[in-house]
Design a protein around this motif. Structure first.
Motif, PDB file in Angstrom:
ATOM      1  N   TYR A  72       0.824  -1.207   0.000  1.00 13.08           N
ATOM      2  CA  TYR A  72       0.000   0.000   0.000  1.00 13.08           C
ATOM      3  C   TYR A  72       0.860   1.261   0.000  1.00 13.08           C
ATOM      4  O   TYR A  72       0.550   2.238  -0.702  1.00 13.08           O
ATOM      5  CB  TYR A  72      -0.933   0.007   1.208  1.00 13.08           C
ATOM      6  CG  TYR A  72      -2.114  -0.935   1.061  1.00 13.08           C
ATOM      7  CD1 TYR A  72      -2.736  -1.130  -0.160  1.00 13.08           C
ATOM      8  CD2 TYR A  72      -2.605  -1.621   2.176  1.00 13.08           C
ATOM      9  CE1 TYR A  72      -3.810  -2.001  -0.284  1.00 13.08           C
ATOM     10  CE2 TYR A  72      -3.683  -2.490   2.061  1.00 13.08           C
ATOM     11  CZ  TYR A  72      -4.268  -2.684   0.827  1.00 13.08           C
ATOM     12  OH  TYR A  72      -5.328  -3.534   0.695  1.00 13.08           O
ATOM     13  N   ASN A 106      -8.254   3.485  -1.280  1.00 13.00           N
ATOM     14  CA  ASN A 106      -9.079   3.330  -2.472  1.00 13.00           C
ATOM     15  C   ASN A 106      -8.228   3.491  -3.723  1.00 13.00           C
ATOM     16  O   ASN A 106      -7.016   3.696  -3.654  1.00 13.00           O
ATOM     17  CB  ASN A 106     -10.245   4.317  -2.446  1.00 13.00           C
ATOM     18  CG  ASN A 106      -9.758   5.765  -2.460  1.00 13.00           C
ATOM     19  OD1 ASN A 106      -8.557   6.022  -2.439  1.00 13.00           O
ATOM     20  ND2 ASN A 106     -10.695   6.699  -2.477  1.00 13.00           N
ATOM     21  N   SER A 107      -8.862   3.443  -4.865  1.00 10.35           N
ATOM     22  CA  SER A 107      -8.107   3.393  -6.126  1.00 10.35           C
ATOM     23  C   SER A 107      -7.296   4.660  -6.378  1.00 10.35           C
ATOM     24  O   SER A 107      -6.171   4.599  -6.890  1.00 10.35           O
ATOM     25  CB  SER A 107      -9.066   3.159  -7.296  1.00 10.35           C
ATOM     26  OG  SER A 107     -10.056   4.187  -7.332  1.00 10.35           O
ATOM     27  N   ASP A 108      -7.833   5.841  -6.026  1.00  6.04           N
ATOM     28  CA  ASP A 108      -7.078   7.065  -6.279  1.00  6.04           C
ATOM     29  C   ASP A 108      -6.265   7.519  -5.074  1.00  6.04           C
ATOM     30  O   ASP A 108      -5.573   8.539  -5.125  1.00  6.04           O
ATOM     31  CB  ASP A 108      -8.019   8.194  -6.726  1.00  6.04           C
ATOM     32  CG  ASP A 108      -9.085   8.494  -5.686  1.00  6.04           C
ATOM     33  OD1 ASP A 108      -9.059   7.858  -4.591  1.00  6.04           O
ATOM     34  OD2 ASP A 108      -9.950   9.343  -5.950  1.00  6.04           O
ATOM     35  N   ILE A 161       1.406   7.338  -6.413  1.00  5.95           N
ATOM     36  CA  ILE A 161       0.354   8.316  -6.736  1.00  5.95           C
ATOM     37  C   ILE A 161       0.829   9.725  -6.379  1.00  5.95           C
ATOM     38  O   ILE A 161       0.613  10.678  -7.149  1.00  5.95           O
ATOM     39  CB  ILE A 161      -0.938   7.963  -5.986  1.00  5.95           C
ATOM     40  CG1 ILE A 161      -1.507   6.634  -6.494  1.00  5.95           C
ATOM     41  CG2 ILE A 161      -1.982   9.077  -6.156  1.00  5.95           C
ATOM     42  CD1 ILE A 161      -2.733   6.149  -5.732  1.00  5.95           C
ATOM     43  N   GLU A 173     -10.659   2.687   3.036  1.00 12.31           N
ATOM     44  CA  GLU A 173     -11.849   1.858   3.026  1.00 12.31           C
ATOM     45  C   GLU A 173     -11.556   0.566   3.776  1.00 12.31           C
ATOM     46  O   GLU A 173     -10.407   0.260   4.063  1.00 12.31           O
ATOM     47  CB  GLU A 173     -12.279   1.551   1.587  1.00 12.31           C
ATOM     48  CG  GLU A 173     -11.207   0.848   0.775  1.00 12.31           C
ATOM     49  CD  GLU A 173     -11.585   0.680  -0.691  1.00 12.31           C
ATOM     50  OE1 GLU A 173     -12.497   1.392  -1.153  1.00 12.31           O
ATOM     51  OE2 GLU A 173     -10.937  -0.144  -1.358  1.00 12.31           O
ATOM     52  N   ASN A 225      -3.889  -8.445  -3.404  1.00 17.73           N
ATOM     53  CA  ASN A 225      -3.498  -8.157  -2.023  1.00 17.73           C
ATOM     54  C   ASN A 225      -3.240  -9.462  -1.258  1.00 17.73           C
ATOM     55  O   ASN A 225      -3.325 -10.562  -1.811  1.00 17.73           O
ATOM     56  CB  ASN A 225      -4.540  -7.288  -1.318  1.00 17.73           C
ATOM     57  CG  ASN A 225      -5.848  -8.030  -1.068  1.00 17.73           C
ATOM     58  OD1 ASN A 225      -5.989  -9.209  -1.355  1.00 17.73           O
ATOM     59  ND2 ASN A 225      -6.830  -7.307  -0.540  1.00 17.73           N
ATOM     60  N   LYS A 272       2.241   1.923  -3.437  1.00 18.64           N
ATOM     61  CA  LYS A 272       1.210   2.414  -4.349  1.00 18.64           C
ATOM     62  C   LYS A 272       0.893   3.880  -4.075  1.00 18.64           C
ATOM     63  O   LYS A 272       0.787   4.690  -5.019  1.00 18.64           O
ATOM     64  CB  LYS A 272      -0.048   1.551  -4.182  1.00 18.64           C
ATOM     65  CG  LYS A 272      -1.226   2.032  -5.030  1.00 18.64           C
ATOM     66  CD  LYS A 272      -2.470   1.199  -4.755  1.00 18.64           C
ATOM     67  CE  LYS A 272      -3.665   1.736  -5.518  1.00 18.64           C
ATOM     68  NZ  LYS A 272      -4.913   0.960  -5.246  1.00 18.64           N
ATOM     69  N   ALA A 286      -9.190  -8.765  -2.223  1.00 16.99           N
ATOM     70  CA  ALA A 286      -9.170  -8.143  -3.538  1.00 16.99           C
ATOM     71  C   ALA A 286      -8.004  -8.715  -4.321  1.00 16.99           C
ATOM     72  O   ALA A 286      -7.073  -9.303  -3.752  1.00 16.99           O
ATOM     73  CB  ALA A 286      -9.051  -6.616  -3.434  1.00 16.99           C
TER      74      ALA A 286
END
Length: 422
Positions: A242, A311-313, A249, A318, A326, A245, A323
């Motif tokens: 995480y 979340n995705s962005d 971003i 959440e 993961n 990621k 998923a």
């Protein structure tokens, strides 16, 4: 004969090689003798190690004040207690001396003399003539031959061969006395009453059970620790996934106001998963102790962990769920394994505590029954009469105590305690 010719007929090959070959043959015979001894003394006809059994008595003490007369037995390999013949030829010395002496002496001598006698009278002169002839010669020759031949062989016992010594050391390390029988006695070595003997035997049995439970508990604790550490490592991998990621971003944003919410998400994710590392041992114990079964689901992580995902962005968090990509399933499997290990450990601890309590009660005497006091019924008339007389004595004693003897005390009581043995 020339002196060199004296040595030409000697068989030097046999003179020197013969003793050496004999020493080599002797070494083979000695080695064969050692091997035969080991096979005959060390092993039986089935190839099993031959052992000597020794039995002895040993006195041990119990925590309840009794003793044990233990009959012990120990089996020792025969090869470890008998000397092993291991003669070896260490040195061979061959000494051959030959001395040849030869001498020759020759002497000759010649003596000439002539003797003749006669007389001649020549008037005024008278002549006498005499002479003799002799010859002498001598020749002496002597020779002396001597020889000395000496063979010196030295052999010593080298003791147990190195390889066999190492095998015996390994066997000796595994040899320990075994208990054949154990008889409980009192502190003076006398026989115990049946009831106390049964109690002592039960204490000994409990002590053995407690020792086994302690070993089981130690193994269960190590297993649980390993599973929890594996569970933590899986959580760290999910956390790093995480964070990587979210950092990606953030690096893709140009404006600070766009980076700020993602950074907040990253900080929150980092805090939640760091807390998860600290919560694992206590949550696992809570799940294992929950007999209702509401804290755990075989296919899901417990909600007690309160885990979050991005979340995705990356702008908010959440609930953490299964998923693609993961580590949810790995974490769920790790949780189940740790819970099972914790449940097993709890069961062992519960049994251990129960046995330990029972053991301590027997040692302290808390588990022994005491005879109930005998009641004063009509069947115990003499006892009742004795008690009645004592009460009268107490009343009379109380009447003789007057207030002047106890100044300042208006109300007083006289208490007398007495014990009746039945």
């Amino acid at each position: 004969m020339a002196i060199g010719d004296q040595f030409s007929g000697l068989d030097m090959q046999n003179l020197i090689g013969g003793p050496l070959r004999a020493a080599a043959d002797a070494s083979l015979q000695l080695a064969d003798s050692t091997a035969n001894f080991i096979n005959k003394v060390g092993f039986d006809e089935n190839g099993n190690t031959r052992k000597a059994s020794f039995q002895f008595e040993k006195k041990s003490f119990n925590e309840d004040g009794t003793t044990n007369e233990d009959e012990m037995k120990i089996d020792v390999p025969m090869l470890a207690i008998v000397p092993i013949p291991n003669l070896q030829v260490d040195e061979v010395n061959i000494l051959f001396d030959m001395e040849v002496k030869e001498s020759e002496k020759s002497e000759s001598a010649t003596d000439l003399s002539a003797t003749a006698s006669g007389s001649l009278n020549l008037g005024i002169v008278k002549v006498n003539i005499s002479g003799s002839v002799s010859s002498h010669s001598s020749n002496t020759r002597s020779s002396d031959n001597s020889a000395k031949y000496h063979v010196d062989v030295r052999a010593t016992n080298h003791g147990t061969p190195e390889g066999l010594a190492r095998v015996l050391d390994m066997m000796a390390a595994s040899v320990s006395p075994s208990l054949v029988s154990s008889t409980p006695k009192d502190a003076n070595g006398q026989e115990l009453p049946a009831e106390r003997k049964e109690r002592t035997e039960k204490i000994k049995a409990l002590r053995q059970e407690i020792m086994l439970l302690e070993a089981k508990q130690s193994a269960a604790e190590k297993s649980l620790t390993e599973l929890i550490n594996k569970f933590k490592r899986t959580g760290s991998m999910q956390q790093n996934q995480y964070l990587a990621k979210l950092n990606e971003i953030i690096n893709g944003k140009e404006k600070e106001e766009e980076k700020e919410p993602v950074q907040k998400t990253l900080d929150e994710i980092n805090r939640i998963w760091n807390d998860f590392q600290l919560q694992i041992p206590s949550v696992i114990e809570m799940i294992a102790s929950d007999t209702s079964g509401t804290s755990a689901n075989d296919a899901a992580l417990s909600k007690l962990f309160v885990l979050k995902a991005a979340n995705s962005d990356g702008t908010q968090t959440e609930d953490y769920a299964d998923a693609a990509g993961n580590y949810y399933k790995q974490l769920a499997a790790g949780q189940d394994a740790a819970v099972n290990a914790q449940t097993n450990l709890n069961s062992i601890i519960e049994t251990y505590t129960s046995k330990k309590t029972e053991y301590n009660n027997l040692i302290s005497g808390a588990g022994t029954s005491t005879p109930a006091p005998q009641s004063l019924t009509d069947n115990n008339i003499p006892v009742m009469e004795t008690a009645s007389k004592l009460i009268d004595i107490i009343d009379n004693t109380a009447d003789r105590i007057t207030p002047p003897l106890l100044p300042g005390i208006i109300n007083y009581q006289v208490k007398v305690a007495f014990h009746i043995s039945l």
